[in-house]
Design a protein around this motif. Structure first.
Motif, PDB file in Angstrom:
ATOM      1  N   ARG A  66       0.855  -1.192   0.000  1.00 30.23           N
ATOM      2  CA  ARG A  66       0.000   0.000   0.000  1.00 30.23           C
ATOM      3  C   ARG A  66       0.888   1.238   0.000  1.00 30.23           C
ATOM      4  N   ILE A  68       1.127   5.846  -0.531  1.00 35.25           N
ATOM      5  CA  ILE A  68       0.585   7.203  -0.698  1.00 35.25           C
ATOM      6  C   ILE A  68       1.329   7.822  -1.872  1.00 35.25           C
ATOM      7  N   VAL A 104      -1.933  -1.008  -3.814  1.00 36.71           N
ATOM      8  CA  VAL A 104      -3.104  -0.197  -3.511  1.00 36.71           C
ATOM      9  C   VAL A 104      -2.673   1.221  -3.169  1.00 36.71           C
ATOM     10  N   ASP A 106      -3.549   4.199  -1.141  1.00 40.31           N
ATOM     11  CA  ASP A 106      -4.406   4.637  -0.035  1.00 40.31           C
ATOM     12  C   ASP A 106      -4.786   6.112  -0.166  1.00 40.31           C
ATOM     13  N   GLU A 107      -3.831   6.911  -0.648  1.00 41.95           N
ATOM     14  CA  GLU A 107      -4.083   8.361  -0.751  1.00 41.95           C
ATOM     15  C   GLU A 107      -3.327   8.919  -1.952  1.00 41.95           C
ATOM     16  N   GLU A 132     -13.242   9.246  -5.045  1.00 40.11           N
ATOM     17  CA  GLU A 132     -13.038   8.557  -3.769  1.00 40.11           C
ATOM     18  C   GLU A 132     -14.052   7.434  -3.596  1.00 40.11           C
ATOM     19  N   SER A 136     -11.977   4.138  -3.657  1.00 39.44           N
ATOM     20  CA  SER A 136     -11.617   4.002  -2.233  1.00 39.44           C
ATOM     21  C   SER A 136     -10.255   4.626  -1.922  1.00 39.44           C
ATOM     22  N   THR A 137      -9.775   5.495  -2.799  1.00 38.05           N
ATOM     23  CA  THR A 137      -8.529   6.236  -2.566  1.00 38.05           C
ATOM     24  C   THR A 137      -8.872   7.628  -2.063  1.00 38.05           C
ATOM     25  N   ARG A 138      -8.271   8.003  -0.929  1.00 39.50           N
ATOM     26  CA  ARG A 138      -8.454   9.369  -0.447  1.00 39.50           C
ATOM     27  C   ARG A 138      -7.709  10.325  -1.375  1.00 39.50           C
TER      28      ARG A 138
END
Length: 244
Positions: A66, A68, A104, A106-107, A132, A136-138
Motif C-alpha cells: 500500500r 501514498i 493499492v 491509499d491516498e 473517492e 476508495s482512494t483518499r
C-alpha cells in the motif's frame, strides 16, 4: 520598542528564476516537493520516468503493498479549467498502474504552487468525491497555502533555504503597519513634533495699519525676550529627547 514584524513569503516563481525555463521550473518544483515530502514522511521515494512513471512522482510505502502518492503539477499563476484534464489523466494513470501491478493507493495528493479559481474549486470538490467513492482512494491537495505552511515548519528549514533563499521571497507586513499606524507617539523624536507656536513668525496686521516696531521700543524688547526663552526651552526639549 521594536517595529512591526516583517514576514517573508515563499514566491513559487523562484523555480522559473532558478532554472530559466518552464520545463526547468516543473522539474525543480517536483524535486522540491520530493524533498518536502521526505521531511514529513521519511523514506519517501521518487519514480524516474523511464519511459513512464506509472502516474507517480513521489510515493511512500511499498509497491508490493500500500502506498501514498504525490503528484506534482507546476500550474501557475492559478489552477484553471484547462488544467482539469491533466489532473484526471494523472489520477487515472496512477490507478491503472496500481491495478496492473497489484498495489493499492491509499491516498493520492496533488501538489500545485498556486490556488484553484472558483469554477475549478467547485469542479475539484465534485470530482474528488466521485473518485473517492469509485476507487476508495483518499484524494487531497497541497496547494500554495498548504505548501507554504509545511515549508514554514522548522523541520523543513533546509528545503526552504535550498529552494527559496530570503532574497527570492516577497516581503509583507502585518495589517496596520502602513503609514505609521501602530507606532506609539513616544517612539517619535521630540524634535519631530510641530514647531512650537512661539517660534513661528508672529502674525500681525499689514499695510497702513501695521505699526512700526523700532529697536529699543518696549514691545520689541518684550518680543525679543519671549523669543529667547522659547528657543531655550525647545533646545532643552530636544537635548532631553536625544539623551532618552
Amino acid at each position: 520598542m521594536s517595529g512591526p514584524r516583517e514576514n517573508l513569503v515563499v514566491n513559487f516563481r523562484a523555480h522559473e528564476l532558478n532554472t530559466g525555463s518552464a520545463a526547468g521550473a516543473r522539474a525543480d518544483f517536483e524535486q522540491m516537493v520530493a524533498q518536502l515530502v521526505d521531511v514529513f514522511y521519511p523514506g519517501a521515494r521518487q519514480v524516474s520516468a523511464n519511459p513512464g512513471d506509472g502516474g507517480i512522482d513521489v510515493f511512500h510505502g511499498r509497491l508490493d503493498g500500500r502506498i501514498i502518492v504525490w503528484q506534482s503539477k507546476y500550474f501557475m499563476p492559478q489552477v484553471v479549467r484547462s488544467h482539469r484534464d491533466q489532473i484526471r489523466e494523472s489520477f487515472a494513470s496512477a490507478q491503472k498502474d496500481a491495478r496492473a501491478h497489484g498495489y493499492v493507493i491509499d491516498e493520492w495528493i496533488l501538489c500545485v504552487p498556486s490556488s484553484m479559481d472558483h469554477p475549478t474549486t467547485l469542479w475539484w470538490d465534485g470530482w474528488r468525491r466521485a473518485q473517492e467513492a469509485e476507487t476508495s482512494t483518499r484524494i487531497d491537495i497541497w496547494d500554495e497555502t498548504g505548501l507554504r505552511s509545511r515549508l514554514a515548519q522548522p523541520a523543513a528549514g533546509a528545503v526552504l533555504a535550498a529552494y527559496y533563499p530570503a532574497h527570492t521571497r516577497s516581503r509583507t507586513s502585518p495589517p496596520g503597519a502602513e503609514a505609521g499606524e501602530g507606532i506609539p507617539a513616544s517612539g517619535r523624536g521630540a524634535c519631530d513634533a510641530p514647531e512650537p507656536r512661539s517660534r513661528r513668525a508672529p502674525s500681525r496686521p499689514t499695510g497702513a495699519h501695521a505699526p512700526a516696531r523700532q529697536l529699543g521700543s518696549p514691545d520689541a524688547t518684550a518680543f525679543s525676550r519671549a523669543t529667547r526663552r522659547s528657543r531655550g526651552a525647545t533646545a532643552g526639549c530636544c537635548e532631553r529627547a536625544r539623551r532618552w
